[in-house]
Design an enzyme around this catalytic site. Structure first.
Site, short mmCIF file in Angstrom:
data_model
loop_
_atom_site.label_atom_id
_atom_site.label_comp_id
_atom_site.label_asym_id
_atom_site.label_seq_id
_atom_site.Cartn_x
_atom_site.Cartn_y
_atom_site.Cartn_z
N ARG A 163 0.83 -1.11 -0.03
CA ARG A 163 0.05 -0.01 -0.08
C ARG A 163 0.87 1.31 -0.05
NH1 ARG A 163 -2.34 -3.67 -1.46
NH2 ARG A 163 -4.24 -4.72 -0.47
N SER A 212 -10.94 0.14 3.67
CA SER A 212 -10.03 -0.53 4.80
C SER A 212 -9.49 0.78 5.40
CB SER A 212 -9.24 -1.40 4.05
OG SER A 212 -9.81 -2.57 3.67
N GLU A 282 -4.46 3.15 6.83
CA GLU A 282 -4.35 2.95 5.15
C GLU A 282 -5.15 3.98 4.52
OE1 GLU A 282 -5.98 -0.34 2.14
OE2 GLU A 282 -5.04 -0.97 3.82
#
Length: 290
Positions: A163, A212, A282
């Site tokens: 990520r 998320s 995130e």
């Protein structure tokens, strides 16, 4: 400038949480040349941020200084250029990319069906789901640098980790080339249907959420750590940890971005106290606090 430039533009309607302040300036370019000319003429001291679908983002209540660049329909096109390769505009959604791949008999990009974002976001954040990441399918991307220069970056130059990428600050991804494998459209559709059903069963898709919230630590699932720390359903004002999927935060109605972000910090603190593991955000948190 042939696109649209708006001052003091509300960003809450453009992000999934439906909260947050305004952009000092919102620029929606007409095409790539319009974007390059605009950035080349813009004072280098002015910060620039690209905005996709606003799905994985908290816009803070004080708004975003500088210029927010939003890529619209001119950047949302996808086409197959051979039996395994797709060229995708930076503003194209994961659903459009995966559907175009299906129609062209290209497999390997079905996972993008499950990510509520755009190609630019996938490239910048190494977006992924169901065991696949953007870095596995990306060949290269075209970006407009903060200076207004247009350049092509191959996947090996993006420094991909989980990520994360090393894309230059202030640049805008205007297109990307993805490569899959030859496949049967019926089998590709079946996999897309499986992914869609799994998301429907496990995620609060019809809520004001940001997707998320925390990265999965090595060897752990973020949602399990949050659940084990007793955070399922935890609230701060109208911000709540989803009871359906504990790695999702929700805006139940009129939550401020400050409440949503502070709830996330509450969760991080509880997980740290319970398991000793420090969760990393995130979701991107941008702008200034009010």
């Amino acid at each position: 400038m042939r696109g649209r430039l708006t001052s003091n533009a509300p960003l809450a309607p453009l992000v999934w949480f439906k909260s947050g302040g305004n952009a000092q300036w919102l620029f929606e370019p007409k095409d790539v040349a319009d974007l390059t000319d605009f950035l080349a003429a813009l004072d280098p001291a002015v910060p620039v941020m690209a905005l996709g679908l606003g799905s994985n983002m908290i816009v803070r209540d004080g708004g975003v200084p500088g210029v927010v660049v939003r890529l619209g329909k001119p950047f949302a096109k996808v086409a197959a250029i051979d039996a395994t390769t797709l060229t995708c505009g930076g503003g194209a959604s994961g659903i459009l990319v995966s559907s175009t791949a299906r129609d062209a008999g290209i497999t390997g990009v079905e996972f993008l069906r499950s990510i509520p974002g755009t190609v630019g976001g996938f490239v910048r954040m190494n977006g992924g789901a169901y065991g696949r990441d953007t870095s596995e399918i990306l060949i290269d991307c075209d970006v407009v640098l903060r200076s207004g220069q247009r350049t092509t970056l191959t996947v090996d130059r993006l420094g991909y980790t989980y990520r994360h990428s090393t894309l230059p600050e202030g640049c805008v991804v205007v297109s990307a080339t993805f490569r899959g494998h030859p496949g049967e459209p019926a089998a590709i559709q079946a996999e897309m249907d499986r992914i869609a059903a799994a998301r429907e069963a496990s995620q609060p898709l019809r809520s004001k959420t940001g997707g998320s919230t925390f990265k999965n630590p090595d060897g752990h699932k973020a949602w399990q750590l949050v659940d084990q720390a007793g955070c399922r359903g935890l609230r701060r004002g109208d911000a709540q940890v989803s009871e359906k999927h504990t790695n999702f935060l929700l805006n139940l109605g009129s939550a401020t971005s400050a409440e949503i972000e502070q709830l996330g910090e509450d969760v991080r603190a509880k997980v740290q106290a319970h398991s000793g593991i420090e969760l990393e955000w995130e979701i991107q948190r941008v702008g200034v606090m009010k």
